[in-house]
Scaffold this active site. Structure first.
Site, mmCIF file in Angstrom:
data_model
loop_
_atom_site.group_PDB
_atom_site.id
_atom_site.type_symbol
_atom_site.label_atom_id
_atom_site.label_comp_id
_atom_site.label_asym_id
_atom_site.label_seq_id
_atom_site.Cartn_x
_atom_site.Cartn_y
_atom_site.Cartn_z
ATOM 1 N N SER A 48 -20.591 1.975 53.073
ATOM 2 C CA SER A 48 -20.685 2.821 51.865
ATOM 3 C C SER A 48 -21.430 4.108 52.188
ATOM 4 O O SER A 48 -21.014 5.207 51.840
ATOM 5 C CB SER A 48 -21.452 2.083 50.760
ATOM 6 O OG SER A 48 -21.021 0.781 50.596
ATOM 7 N N TYR A 137 -19.605 -8.407 52.768
ATOM 8 C CA TYR A 137 -20.464 -7.358 52.224
ATOM 9 C C TYR A 137 -20.495 -7.520 50.699
ATOM 10 O O TYR A 137 -19.526 -7.186 50.020
ATOM 11 C CB TYR A 137 -19.912 -6.004 52.637
ATOM 12 C CG TYR A 137 -20.681 -4.771 52.167
ATOM 13 C CD1 TYR A 137 -20.183 -3.515 52.448
ATOM 14 C CD2 TYR A 137 -21.868 -4.846 51.462
ATOM 15 C CE1 TYR A 137 -20.861 -2.352 52.050
ATOM 16 C CE2 TYR A 137 -22.561 -3.714 51.055
ATOM 17 C CZ TYR A 137 -22.046 -2.468 51.350
ATOM 18 O OH TYR A 137 -22.710 -1.338 50.955
ATOM 19 N N LYS A 165 -23.978 -9.448 53.973
ATOM 20 C CA LYS A 165 -24.804 -8.269 53.667
ATOM 21 C C LYS A 165 -25.018 -8.282 52.157
ATOM 22 O O LYS A 165 -24.075 -8.140 51.381
ATOM 23 C CB LYS A 165 -24.080 -6.999 54.109
ATOM 24 C CG LYS A 165 -24.819 -5.681 53.837
ATOM 25 C CD LYS A 165 -24.053 -4.525 54.466
ATOM 26 C CE LYS A 165 -24.729 -3.187 54.288
ATOM 27 N NZ LYS A 165 -24.684 -2.659 52.916
ATOM 28 N N THR A 167 -26.329 -6.650 49.214
ATOM 29 C CA THR A 167 -26.823 -5.457 48.509
ATOM 30 C C THR A 167 -26.738 -5.738 47.019
ATOM 31 O O THR A 167 -25.817 -5.298 46.314
ATOM 32 C CB THR A 167 -26.008 -4.203 48.900
ATOM 33 O OG1 THR A 167 -25.992 -4.078 50.314
ATOM 34 C CG2 THR A 167 -26.668 -2.932 48.316
ATOM 35 N N GLY A 189 -29.936 -5.928 51.540
ATOM 36 C CA GLY A 189 -29.145 -4.705 51.424
ATOM 37 C C GLY A 189 -29.818 -3.559 50.697
ATOM 38 O O GLY A 189 -29.520 -2.394 50.963
ATOM 39 N N ASP A 191 -32.911 -1.387 50.372
ATOM 40 C CA ASP A 191 -34.085 -1.111 51.194
ATOM 41 C C ASP A 191 -35.367 -1.217 50.368
ATOM 42 O O ASP A 191 -36.402 -1.649 50.857
ATOM 43 C CB ASP A 191 -33.988 0.297 51.792
ATOM 44 C CG ASP A 191 -32.611 0.579 52.377
ATOM 45 O OD1 ASP A 191 -31.704 -0.256 52.213
ATOM 46 O OD2 ASP A 191 -32.423 1.641 52.964
ATOM 47 N N GLU A 192 -35.282 -0.810 49.105
ATOM 48 C CA GLU A 192 -36.452 -0.818 48.216
ATOM 49 C C GLU A 192 -36.877 -2.235 47.856
ATOM 50 O O GLU A 192 -37.931 -2.432 47.241
ATOM 51 C CB GLU A 192 -36.177 0.014 46.971
ATOM 52 C CG GLU A 192 -34.931 -0.328 46.175
ATOM 53 C CD GLU A 192 -33.677 0.416 46.643
ATOM 54 O OE1 GLU A 192 -33.539 0.617 47.873
ATOM 55 O OE2 GLU A 192 -32.858 0.788 45.803
HETATM 56 O O1 MN9 Z 1 -26.237 -1.185 51.516
HETATM 57 C C1 MN9 Z 1 -27.336 0.821 50.937
HETATM 58 N N1 MN9 Z 1 -26.462 0.801 49.806
HETATM 59 C C2 MN9 Z 1 -25.800 1.894 49.469
HETATM 60 C C3 MN9 Z 1 -27.005 -0.319 51.835
HETATM 61 O O2 MN9 Z 1 -26.049 2.961 49.930
HETATM 62 C C4 MN9 Z 1 -24.745 1.737 48.466
HETATM 63 C C5 MN9 Z 1 -28.798 0.764 50.573
HETATM 64 O O3 MN9 Z 1 -29.443 0.977 51.811
HETATM 65 C C6 MN9 Z 1 -29.258 1.830 49.560
HETATM 66 O O4 MN9 Z 1 -28.745 3.098 49.946
HETATM 67 C C7 MN9 Z 1 -30.788 1.910 49.539
HETATM 68 C C8 MN9 Z 1 -31.319 2.994 48.558
HETATM 69 O O5 MN9 Z 1 -31.069 2.617 47.237
HETATM 70 O O6 MN9 Z 1 -31.291 0.656 49.165
#
Ligand code: MN9
Length: 296
Positions: A48, A137, A165, A167, A189, A191-192
């Protein structure tokens, strides 16, 4: 059997586009080399974050080839081959399978509201078209499809499907999947929320912000592995302050990452493809402050 090769911190690579929308391959390869030297365990290519759905199949193939060349076998490579339908994804799987990569991956097929049986069929078609490990994913926010614990159990009947993965913010589901399937490689997935994933035994993390703050998330991972969640919380709080600046305040995360890469690495990492917006002067000032504050 748990595939130890696939554990660790993976950067979801951003793709550099020039003002005419052309990919800046030289910058992409320099950035891969920079991150390998910084110590990331691997890369999630054409996900993405890469804006892969704004790229042609040939562009996605060329990007993968460029990353493989720059990586030179040093870090692990997971290639995202997801598309809106099976045939389009299989074309990318066939190409990626011939290259020096460690795993394939795909977001669920989206838009048409496919049934659970159709989703299982999609993943089995892709995973069975290669001898590489396959990473599912789970990205409900963008895809509109949720990989539930029951659906993941069905997918795991295919031995090639070895990872997930995640997210998503449903950490109850994550815990249930991990408890029922301890050998499944699960990547945090968002990061926060990395500390949440690591505290629930995630085997790694894949993230967009690891293009610029990978050393910090490695520290969160190491502190969680040492059960020092108090210290891990402090580092996660710093990570989240950066994410607020780069993402929440600009609303243009991918563009912000590219600008910070350009500043930090002294390369032209370009901009995003339309319809993504470009940074304004206020955004760039904020990104410069972020880049100047890094102490790694
Ligand atoms: O999956 C990322 N998701 C998208 C990985 O970018 C859709 C995440 O790393 C986010 O970008 C990140 C920031 O919100 O958590």
């Amino acid at each position: 059997m748990r595939n130890e090769k696939l554990t660790g911190i993976f950067t979801a690579l951003v793709t550099p586009f020039d003002k005419d929308g052309r990919i800046i391959y030289d910058s992409l390869q320099k950035h891969v080399d920079y991150l390998v030297k910084q110590g990331v365990d691997g890369f999630y290519v054409n996900g993405s974050t890469a804006e892969s759905f704004l790229m042609t199949p040939q562009e996605r193939k060329s990007v993968l080839e460029a990353v493989v060349e720059a990586n030179g076998g040093r870090a692990r490579l997971i290639c995202h081959c997801g598309a809106i339908g099976t045939a389009l994804s299989l074309d990318l799987v066939e190409h990626a399978s011939k290259l020096s990569i460690d795993a394939l991956s795909s977001v669920p097929p989206f838009y048409y509201g496919f049934s659970q049986d159709e989703l299982v069929s999609y993943y089995n078609d892709l995973a069975s078209a290669s001898d590489k490990p396959f990473i599912v994913y789970n990205m409900p926010k963008f895809s509109g499809v949720t990989i539930t614990p029951s659906l993941m159990a069905r997918l795991r009947e295919n031995p090639r499907i070895q990872g997930l993965k995640f997210t998503h913010n449903d950490f109850f589901a994550l815990q249930q999947i991990k408890a029922s399937d301890p050998d499944l490689i699960i990547y945090n997935g968002y990061d926060e929320m990395a500390i949440c994933g690591f505290s629930l035994k995630c085997d790694g993390a894949i993230g967009s912000t690891y293009n610029v703050i990978a050393p910090l998330i490695m520290k969160v991972r190491d502190l969680c592995l040492a059960n020092d969640f108090k210290a891990a919380y402090e580092v996660q709080a710093v990570v989240n302050d950066y994410i607020i600046s780069m993402s929440s305040k600009t609303g243009k995360l991918f563009a912000a990452l590219k600008y910070i890469i350009s500043i930090r690495e002294g390369i032209d990492y370009g901009i995003c493809r339309k319809p993504f917006a470009t940074l304004d002067d206020e955004d760039r000032k904020l990104c410069r402050q972020v880049a100047d504050s890094f102490r790694f």
